[in-house]
Design an enzyme around this catalytic site. Structure first.
Site, short mmCIF file in Angstrom:
data_model
loop_
_atom_site.label_atom_id
_atom_site.label_comp_id
_atom_site.label_asym_id
_atom_site.label_seq_id
_atom_site.Cartn_x
_atom_site.Cartn_y
_atom_site.Cartn_z
N SER A 191 4.58 -0.21 -7.31
CA SER A 191 4.52 -0.27 -8.48
C SER A 191 4.84 1.32 -9.17
O SER A 191 5.44 1.32 -10.16
CB SER A 191 3.12 -0.72 -8.99
N GLY A 224 0.90 -1.29 -0.10
CA GLY A 224 -0.02 -0.03 -0.06
C GLY A 224 0.83 1.24 0.04
O GLY A 224 0.44 2.46 0.31
N ASP A 238 -0.43 8.19 -7.13
CA ASP A 238 0.74 7.47 -6.74
C ASP A 238 2.05 7.94 -7.65
O ASP A 238 3.02 8.38 -7.11
CB ASP A 238 0.61 5.94 -6.67
C1 GLA Z 1 -3.95 3.06 -5.07
C2 GLA Z 1 -4.04 3.78 -6.46
C3 GLA Z 1 -4.25 4.94 -6.40
C4 GLA Z 1 -5.26 5.68 -5.39
C5 GLA Z 1 -5.08 4.87 -4.01
C6 GLA Z 1 -6.33 4.96 -3.03
O1 GLA Z 1 -2.85 3.23 -4.43
O2 GLA Z 1 -2.88 3.26 -7.21
O3 GLA Z 1 -4.48 5.53 -7.73
O4 GLA Z 1 -6.61 5.53 -5.87
O5 GLA Z 1 -5.02 3.32 -4.19
O6 GLA Z 1 -6.39 6.43 -2.61
#
Ligand code: GLA
Length: 392
Positions: free
Chosen positions: A127, A123, A175
Site C-alpha cells: 500500500s 507484509g 513504510d
Molecule cells: C505496518 C505499518 C507500519 C508499521 C509496521 C510494523 O507495516 O504500516 O507503520 O507499524 O506494520 O512495524
C-alpha cells in the site's frame, strides 16, 4: 512487466501518445517492529519490488485508474476525491491524491495504469508503494507547474495520513518513509519521533551473507487485523505512565526507566505491548551498532529476539509466521530470522550464508508446507532506491 511493456499496455488501454513512468518501492524492515507510532527507532530499507505507474495528463479533470493485474477500473473527478475508501481497488491512490490536494498540490486530470511486483497482503507494504508511486507522479506534475522541488518526507507523511485518515488504518510512518526515501544499498535508521534518518550501508556480500524474504502466503489485511487494537494498547499504556510522569512517546523511555514506571500500566495487554516496544527500540539501537561494527552473528541474534517478542509480547505473529521462522532457524548457515511488518501472515526475513540459499529455500519450503499447508514464495532482498520518475 518491463518499462516498454508497461508503456505499450498503457497505450493499448488509453490510446497512443506520450507516457511518463514513475515507481516506488516495497520495504523490508531489518528490526524495529510496531514502534513507529510510539516514537521508536526502526531500521527499514526499500527493496527492488515495485509499484509502477504509467501516466498521461488529461485536460477534462477526470482521473482514470487501471491495473495490469486486476480488472477493476476507477473514474473520478478531481473535485470529488474524498470518500472512496471502500472501493475494491483504487482507494490508496485516491486517498493519496485527496490528501495532496488538501495540502495545496494541483491535482490535474490523468490516466494512470499501475503495475506491481510487490505482493499484496504480504507484509512488504504494497500500500505504501502504491501511495508513493501515486505521490511522486502527482507531485512531479504539480511541482513542475509551480517550479518547487519535491519534498519527499512531506510526501511520506501524506502517504501515512492517506492510510490513517482516508483508509482507516492507523499505521506509523515507517513504510511510507522507506518507500519515499530509500537508497540503493542503504538501510535507514529512522527516528520516527523526529521523522529523520541516518543511512547505513548494508554490504552483506562481503561477508558471504544475504537476506531472503520468505512470504508465508497467508494473506493479511491490516485494515481488518488487530493492528489498530495493538496500537490502542500501546497508547493506553502511554496514558497510564503519563499519570505518574510526563512523557511524549513511549519509546522515549530507556529499558531501565521503563522498569521503574511500568507498575503504572493498568492492563496486562498494555504491559505486554509496552514491554515489547521499549525493548524493541533498544534492539534496533543494538542491531544498528552490530551492523556498523560488522558483528553479523550479534545482528542475527537480535533478529531472533525480535521475533520472540513479537510472538510472545506483541502477539502479532500467528502459526504461519512462527512456522516459517522456526523452519528457517533450523537450517544450516542461518544467522537469524524474524517476522516482518504488520504480522498475522505476510512475510518474514532471514539472514543467511549466501552459498546455502538454494538448499535453505528447499528445506524451509518443505518444512513449512508440511506444517501449515501453505506454499511459501522466496524473494531476494536487493536494497534499492525509493520513489522516482523512471527516465530512460
Ligand atoms: C505496518 C505499518 C507500519 C508499521 C509496521 C510494523 O507495516 O504500516 O507503520 O507499524 O506494520 O512495524
Amino acid at each position: 512487466m518491463n518499462n516498454e511493456e508497461l508503456r505499450s499496455a498503457f497505450c493499448a488501454l488509453y490510446g497512443p501518445g506520450p507516457v511518463r513512468l514513475f515507481k516506488s518501492a516495497a520495504r523490508i524492515n531489518l528490526i524495529g517492529e510496531h514502534i513507529d507510532f510510539s516514537g521508536g527507532l526502526v531500521f527499514p530499507a526499500a527493496v527492488a519490488l515495485r509499484s509502477a505507474c504509467a501516466l498521461r495528463e488529461r485536460s477534462d479533470g477526470l482521473i482514470h485508474l487501471a491495473s495490469t493485474s486486476c480488472t477493476h477500473r476507477v473514474e473520478c473527478r478531481v473535485d470529488d476525491l474524498d470518500g472512496h475508501s471502500d472501493l475494491p481497488w483504487g482507494g490508496y491512490q485516491l486517498g493519496m491524491l485527496c490528501l495532496m490536494q488538501r495540502e495545496g498540490y494541483t491535482i490535474t486530470g490523468m490516466d494512470m495504469l499501475f503495475d506491481e511486483t510487490v505482493p499484496h497482503g504480504g507484509g512488504l507494504s504494497a500500500s505504501a508503494a502504491i501511495e508513493l508511486a501515486t505521490g511522486i507522479a502527482a507531485a512531479t506534475l504539480s511541482n513542475e507547474k509551480s517550479g518547487t522541488p519535491i519534498d519527499r518526507v512531506a510526501l511520506a507523511k501524506l502517504g501515512q495520513r492517506a492510510e490513517n485518515e482516508y483508509m482507516g488504518m492507523n499505521c506509523g510512518i515507517m513504510d511510507q518513509f522507506a518507500s519515499a526515501m530509500g537508497k540503493k544499498g542503504q538501510a535507514m535508521l529512522l527516528d520516527t519521533a523526529a521523522v529523520t534518518c541516518e543511512y547505513a550501508p548494508v554490504d552483506l556480500e562481503k561477508d558471504g551473507l544475504c537476506l531472503c524474504i520468505m512470504n508465508t502466503n497467508k494473506p493479511h489485511n491490516l485494515v481488518n487485523s488487530p493492528y489498530n487494537a495493538r496500537r490502542a494498547d500501546c497508547e493506553a499504556a502511554l496514558a497510564d505512565i503519563r499519570a505518574i510522569r510526563p512523557l511524549e512517546h513511549l519509546c522515549d523511555l530507556s529499558p531501565a526507566e521503563f522498569e521503574t514506571v511500568k507498575h503504572a500500566i493498568k492492563t496486562e495487554n498494555g504491559l505486554k505491548r509496552a514491554t515489547h516496544a521499549i525493548y524493541e527500540n533498544q534492539r534496533t539501537k543494538d542491531a544498528y551498532q552490530a551492523l556498523c561494527a560488522g558483528d553479523m552473528q550479534g545482528f542475527g541474534k537480535i533478529l531472533v529476539e525480535g521475533h520472540a517478542s513479537m510472538r510472545d509480547l506483541y502477539e502479532a505473529t500467528g502459526p504461519e509466521l512462527d512456522a516459517i521462522v522456526d523452519a528457517a532457524l533450523a537450517q544450516e548457515g542461518v544467522l537469524g530470522a524474524r517476522m516482518m511488518g504488520g504480522g498475522y501472515g505476510g512475510c518474514a526475513i532471514a539472514l543467511l550464508r549466501e552459498e546455502k540459499l538454494e538448499a535453505f529455500k528447499e528445506a524451509v519450503a518443505k518444512a513449512y508446507t508440511a506444517k501449515t499447508g501453505f506454499v511459501p514464495i522466496f524473494y531476494p532482498a536487493h536494497i534499492d532506491d525509493g520513489a522516482m520518475e523512471i527516465v530512460e
